[in-house]
Design a protein around this motif. Structure first.
Motif, short mmCIF file in Angstrom:
data_model
loop_
_atom_site.label_atom_id
_atom_site.label_comp_id
_atom_site.label_asym_id
_atom_site.label_seq_id
_atom_site.Cartn_x
_atom_site.Cartn_y
_atom_site.Cartn_z
N ILE A 33 0.84 -1.20 0.00
CA ILE A 33 0.00 0.00 0.00
C ILE A 33 0.87 1.24 0.00
CG2 ILE A 33 -1.67 1.33 1.34
CD1 ILE A 33 -2.90 -1.29 2.25
N LEU A 34 1.95 1.24 0.77
CA LEU A 34 2.88 2.37 0.79
C LEU A 34 3.49 2.59 -0.59
CD1 LEU A 34 4.43 4.51 2.40
CD2 LEU A 34 6.12 2.76 2.96
N MET A 35 3.92 1.52 -1.24
CA MET A 35 4.50 1.64 -2.59
C MET A 35 3.46 2.15 -3.59
SD MET A 35 6.96 -1.75 -2.77
CE MET A 35 6.44 -2.07 -4.41
N GLY A 36 2.24 1.68 -3.48
CA GLY A 36 1.18 2.15 -4.37
C GLY A 36 0.91 3.63 -4.20
N GLY A 37 0.90 4.09 -2.95
CA GLY A 37 0.70 5.51 -2.69
C GLY A 37 1.84 6.36 -3.24
N VAL A 38 3.06 5.90 -3.06
CA VAL A 38 4.22 6.63 -3.55
C VAL A 38 4.22 6.66 -5.08
CG1 VAL A 38 6.74 6.61 -3.69
CG2 VAL A 38 5.61 6.25 -1.50
N VAL A 39 3.88 5.54 -5.72
CA VAL A 39 3.82 5.50 -7.18
C VAL A 39 2.76 6.47 -7.70
CG1 VAL A 39 3.15 4.04 -9.13
CG2 VAL A 39 4.77 3.20 -7.45
N LEU A 40 1.61 6.49 -7.07
CA LEU A 40 0.55 7.41 -7.48
C LEU A 40 0.98 8.87 -7.28
CD1 LEU A 40 -2.29 7.17 -8.62
CD2 LEU A 40 -3.17 7.25 -6.29
#
Length: 72
Positions: A33-40
């Motif tokens: 979830i952290l990686m997804g937020g950073v990618v977005l």
């Protein structure tokens, strides 16, 4: 009124930042979830920065114009 592209950029930056902050604040951090937020977040910042003109573009154009004028 904001056009669709700016709205998408703004929403992706805000949602990505909130998701990354939420994933970081939990006791058991969910890395995905952290990686997804950073990618977005990075996606929104990248799309926004594409529309900002470079300050070097004007310098190159004026240099080329003066160089051509000197040759004539």
């Amino acid at each position: 009124m904001m056009n669709i592209s700016r709205l998408i950029n703004f929403i992706s930056i805000v949602v990505g930042g909130l998701v990354a902050f939420y994933a970081q604040a939990q006791e058991e951090q969910n890395t995905y979830i952290l990686m997804g937020g950073v990618v977005l977040l990075v996606f929104g910042i990248y799309r926004t920065s594409r529309n900002i003109p470079s300050k070097h573009d004007n310098l190159e154009e004026s240099f080329i114009k003066t160089e051509k004028e000197d040759e004539v």
